[in-house]
Design an enzyme around this catalytic site. Structure first.
Site, PDB file in Angstrom:
ATOM      1  N   HIS A   1     -14.282   9.152 -43.670  1.00  0.00           N
ATOM      2  CA  HIS A   1     -12.916   8.617 -43.803  1.00  0.00           C
ATOM      3  C   HIS A   1     -12.128   8.757 -42.499  1.00  0.00           C
ATOM      4  O   HIS A   1     -10.913   8.952 -42.510  1.00  0.00           O
ATOM      5  CB  HIS A   1     -12.162   9.292 -44.950  1.00  0.00           C
ATOM      6  CG  HIS A   1     -12.777   9.057 -46.297  1.00  0.00           C
ATOM      7  ND1 HIS A   1     -12.533   7.921 -47.038  1.00  0.00           N
ATOM      8  CD2 HIS A   1     -13.643   9.812 -47.029  1.00  0.00           C
ATOM      9  CE1 HIS A   1     -13.214   7.984 -48.168  1.00  0.00           C
ATOM     10  NE2 HIS A   1     -13.906   9.111 -48.189  1.00  0.00           N
TER      11      HIS A   1
ATOM     12  N   ASN B   1     -11.343   6.660 -54.312  1.00  0.00           N
ATOM     13  CA  ASN B   1     -11.922   5.515 -53.606  1.00  0.00           C
ATOM     14  C   ASN B   1     -11.536   4.224 -54.322  1.00  0.00           C
ATOM     15  O   ASN B   1     -10.956   4.260 -55.410  1.00  0.00           O
ATOM     16  CB  ASN B   1     -13.450   5.621 -53.542  1.00  0.00           C
ATOM     17  CG  ASN B   1     -13.932   6.692 -52.570  1.00  0.00           C
ATOM     18  OD1 ASN B   1     -13.256   7.014 -51.608  1.00  0.00           O
ATOM     19  ND2 ASN B   1     -15.112   7.238 -52.833  1.00  0.00           N
TER      20      ASN B   1
END
Length: 799
Positions: free
Chosen positions: A172, A245
């Site tokens: 990320h 997510n």
């Protein structure tokens, strides 16, 4: 002497009174009246300590009594100076402050205004506040002589520059973020005592970070990947981080496999290729040997992995959590974010080309939408169900590779989130924000999901290295709006200056403060535990394919074609035939038509036998198809806000195009005049300015196209290869195209047919005469709102 002040502070006697006492020790039996502030403080401190003769809470720490902890034992001091660090805290200065201590208050939890800096009309200084007279030249021995080591201005500037980067996130790393608020629809007290869900209309500040997973900080936005959707709620009972997510499942079931997964997906270590892509041998070698990843692979190969915008993608909490009421009752919960703009994605060919044309495509889109007032909006939904319900499901809700189909547990809308402010500084906010799955608040709790157990640890652990130590919670973007009072001290980059000498609990010298909140504080749900200490998984975790099949069965025909195409692309780039064979064998356990189509795309003459299943008995699912799993299930509000629309222009186009331009602006779309070069073009009704060029903003950066009329202008465009390619790509990517008058000649010159190859009219290819702008606008808006017109799609494309 009166020690009270009107601001919570106090005034002192003189510091030179007699009978000062030593700080080494005190008398066994104090006698007489205190002679000055120092001895008065010693006496008052002793009185405070004596007021707590023993720990009254100790008995409640054992047995069933500990289930409902009591509030900590406290005594108020007779005067604020008793619990202060020093009697001199009333001394004021421009640095130490007003001399009026703010009692029961942590200034570090005030709004971000406390750390914002603006240098308008200010002199340039060093970090020590020294005015810089010359910022153009280093200090030298003569104009042509060597630079001098004593140049502290040069050394400070270069040294700070050399340390401006911090370690990026392992996963990320590439992200974009925004501020906003969450507003609750109704009280959820029957499900949870979490304060942000306490009443209708209650607003809670949020900071949301969207991200890709595998790529590095400088990678492109539009790669095929899961997207992070992390929300930090600054609630009045502390920070809650919902770290999820845009896909509701994950590759693995146990956190112990997470390092293996990421190592396999990251660039291969011998030559650091490829960047931000899973289309390589190590990733597919790993997942083809981990059949539990099959369901996630189906989502990853779908268009979910290439969203059109952060504004048009869902978010999910992935893991199963608990809601807990004030009475201690608990239910399981799954969290969902639904974009009000609808769920839309890119075409893969388009995504690849955007990566080159504008690697910051999603970041720019989010920023521009907020700056223009088209605030992204999402609805928070919950799937709430009991443990008894969960036990009846054919799957295990603690398995992060499984969803709970909405047909079994509907999603309850509980509030909305609006992102209405961009960060002031990318590094200070977006880069330094620290999300952690362990950050929850009263009314929420964890389930026994083995993947979640590792996440609870891992997120905190990574911040220790990335942000320089245990005090990352004091970085302004991470600090709660709730007041922070505890006995944690020191460490790298500590900013809080704690008042007083007590840093432990229980205590009597600070009147027992800060004290435990008891039943009003966070309490873990007392879940009964049974079983032996083992390394293993429940039997229901062994069903690796049923929900992958559910996902496949729930997709539209168009989406299935895209999934096949994605598998074909990824596996074509795998060098080892054995890995490709293994993956096709895995897909045979999902759906035979999927496996056959992928095998055919890979040039396989025969299908390999299916991979053996870990679960020998077949599972009968409650749901065989779930429409909610299709992107087409959420078309959104029908608006075209922030859709980018290209209007091709050249000298000689019909000037009535400006009326269409104005109409699109009225719908909050973003129309742009696109020409060969910047400057003005002469229309039949006057001049218009070119906004952007064909080479600076190619077709893939737009959602729709207008081809104007005017024979001279259209013929000029037809002589431009870039214009012809622009039209072809809009058509190839199934985008709406409005053609006015003579503009039809440009369509024909591009080799585009007016009707579909299967017969019938193309709903996304519209032709109107120049004078019929009103009807053209209405039909064009409808076509744009539909996003794509996939009925024209073929594989391979005709143009």
């Amino acid at each position: 002497m009166d020690h009270q002040s009107n601001a919570g502070g106090f005034v002192m006697g003189t510091a030179n009174e007699k009978d000062n006492k030593s700080t080494v020790g005190g008398p066994a039996n104090p006698t007489g009246s205190p002679a000055n502030d120092f001895t008065r403080k010693l006496s008052a401190t002793d009185e405070l300590a004596a007021a707590i003769p023993y720990n009254a809470n100790k008995a409640g720490e054992h047995g069933e009594a500990s289930t409902f902890p009591e509030e900590g034992q406290t005594v108020a001091p007779s005067d604020p100076f008793v619990t202060g660090s020093t009697l001199t805290e009333t001394v004021a200065s421009p640095k130490v402050g007003s001399g009026e201590p703010r009692l029961r208050f942590n200034a570090g939890n005030e709004p971000l205004d406390r750390v914002r800096a603006d240098s308008s009309n200010q002199t340039l200084t060093t970090n020590q506040g020294v005015p810089v007279g010359d910022n153009q030249n280093s200090l030298k021995a003569g104009y042509r002589g060597p630079a001098l080591l004593e140049d502290f201005i040069l050394r400070e500037k270069i040294t700070h520059f050399d340390h401006e980067r911090i370690p990026e996130r392992v996963v990320h790393a590439r992200g974009s973020a925004a501020h906003g608020y969450f507003e609750c629809y109704e009280s959820l007290a029957q499900y949870t005592c979490a304060s942000l869900f306490a009443e209708a209309g209650k607003r809670t500040p949020v900071f949301v970070r969207f991200s890709t997973v595998i790529g590095e900080r400088g990678s492109a936005d539009t790669v095929r990947d899961a997207r992070g959707f992390a929300t930090k709620f600054y609630t009045d009972e502390g920070n809650w981080d919902l770290v999820g997510n845009n896909i509701p499942v994950f590759f693995i079931q146990d956190a112990i496999k997470f390092p293996d997964l990421v190592h396999a997906a990251k660039p291969e270590p011998h030559f650091a290729v490829p960047q931000a892509s899973t289309a390589h041998d190590t990733f597919w070698d790993f997942v083809s040997l981990m059949p539990e990843s099959t369901h996630m692979l189906m989502w990853l190969m779908s268009d979910r992995a290439i969203p059109r915008s952060f504004r048009t993608m869902q978010g999910f909490g992935v893991n199963t959590f608990r809601l807990v009421t004030a009475a201690g009752e608990s239910r399981f919960v799954k969290f969902h974010w639904q974009p009000l703009a609808g769920t839309y994605s890119l075409d893969w060919d388009e995504a690849v080309k955007i990566s080159g044309a504008d690697p910051d495509f999603h970041r720019r889109d989010l920023w521009e939408a907020i700056e223009c007032g088209a605030y992204p909006e999402y609805e928070l939904g919950m799937q709430i169900f009991t443990e008894e319900q969960a036990e009846q499901f054919s799957f295990d809700v603690l398995d992060a590779t499984k969803i709970v189909p909405e047909e079994l547990v509907p999603v309850k809308a509980v509030g909305r989130m609006i992102l209405n402010r961009n960060p002031d500084n990318f590094f200070a906010e977006t880069e330094q924000v620290a999300f952690c799955a362990a950050h929850i608040v009263p009314g929420l709790d964890f389930s026994n999901d083995p993947l979640l157990a590792g996440r609870i640890h891992s997120y905190v652990d990574t911040q220790l290295t990335r942000l320089g130590g245990p005090n990352f919670h004091e970085i302004p973007i991470n600090s709660p709006v709730a007041q922070v009072h505890n006995n944690q001290r020191d460490g790298m980059h500590r900013q809080t200056i704690n008042r007083g000498r007590v840093s432990y609990e229980p205590n009597s010298l600070a009147g027992g403060c800060p004290f435990q909140a008891g039943a009003a504080g966070f309490r873990s749900f007392p879940e009964p535990m049974k079983g032996d200490k083992v390394r293993g998984k429940p039997e229901r975790f062994a069903d690796h394919y049923t929900q992958a099949t559910l996902f496949w069965n729930s997709q539209s025909a168009v989406e299935k074609v895209h999934i096949i195409r994605a598998f074909r692309f990824e596996l074509t780039r795998v060098q080892s035939p054995a890995i490709r064979q293994r993956m096709v064998a895995m897909l045979e356990n999902v759906a035979s038509d999927l496996a056959e189509s992928v095998a055919r795309g890979l040039g396989m003459d025969t299908l390999p036998p299916p991979l053996p299943k870990a679960l020998k008995k077949d599972v009968t699912p409650e749901v065989s198809s779930s429409p909610a799993l299709s992107l087409f299930a959420r078309p959104g509000d029908g608006g075209i806000r922030m859709r980018r629309i290209a209007i091709l222009v050249a000298d000689g186009i019909d000037g009535r195009i400006t009326t269409l331009h104005a109409g699109l602006l009225g719908e909050q779309a973003v129309p742009r005049f696109v020409g060969a070069r910047l400057g003005s073009v002469q229309t039949t009704e006057g001049k218009i300015q070119v906004d952007v060029t064909l080479e600076a903003m190619p077709s893939v950066l737009f959602d729709a196209l207008v081809v104007p009329g005017g024979s001279e202008g259209v013929e000029a465009l037809a002589r431009l290869g870039q214009a012809l390619e622009f039209v072809k790509e809009q058509y190839r990517h199934c985008k709406p195209i409005l053609v006015l008058g003579y503009g039809r000649k440009l369509i024909e010159a591009s080799g585009i047919r007016w009707t579909l190859r299967a017969g019938g009219q193309d709903s996304g290819l519209l032709h109107f005469e120049d004078e019929d702008i009103g009807n053209a606008l209405d039909r064009f808006i409808e076509a744009i709102a539909a996003h794509r017109h996939f009925e024209r799609e073929t594989d391979p494309p005709p143009v």
